[in-house]
Design a protein around this motif. Structure first.
Motif: not given
Length: 171
Positions: A146, A163, A165
């Motif tokens: 991640y 964020r 991802t």
């Protein structure tokens, strides 16, 4: 009455036809790109003297910045990887570490779509030495690696997650 309106409309059309056309074309040659004045910042100075940005964009990386970024990303990833808690608890806990945009983006996350359940190792900090405003921390998890993107507004300001991802091929 009808003839009067028709005559009046015809007169207006003819008047419009004989009036000189206005031109929206530039008068004279178009300015070249090199002739454009430089954009100025406050105080009348150019925004980027010499046409280049400062090497660190105003914030240099130091050990304190690295430690704070890694700590924030680790806390955030621990809070993110809890798909079994109530949605409201999840976003309330995690939201304290998110940028305002990320908080809005993740507010209605369906926790059933989060594939990670466990972080399997320490995060790896990835920095761009020329950009002290942002970085990434990559975490190995039971769902794959991640990537957590972090941003800060200025030196000394807290890091915030922008964020998460997930690994390729997952939601």
């Amino acid at each position: 009455m009808r003839r009067t309106l028709t005559a009046l409309a015809a007169a207006l059309v003819c008047t419009a036809c004989s009036a000189p056309a206005s031109s929206t074309a530039p008068q004279g040659p178009a300015p070249s790109a090199s002739a454009a004045p430089a954009t100025l910042s406050g105080g009348g100075r150019s925004q980027a003297p010499g046409g280049t940005a400062p090497p660190t964009l105003g914030i240099a990386w130091d050990e304190q910045s690295r430690t704070a970024a890694l700590d924030t990303a680790t806390k955030a990833m621990d809070l993110y990887a809890r798909p079994t808690v109530a949605d409201t608890v999840w976003i309330q806990d995690l939201g304290q570490l998110l940028t305002p945009q990320a908080a809005a983006d993740y507010q209605y996350t369906d926790l059933a779509d989060i594939p990670v359940r466990k972080i399997t190792g320490p995060g790896r900090l990835e920095v761009d030495q020329a950009n002290g405003f942002g970085c990434h921390v990559v975490f190995p998890t039971d769902a794959g690696d991640y990537d957590v993107q972090l941003l800060r507004a200025a030196a000394g300001k807290p890091w915030q997650v922008n964020r998460f991802t997930p690994p390729n091929g997952t939601k």
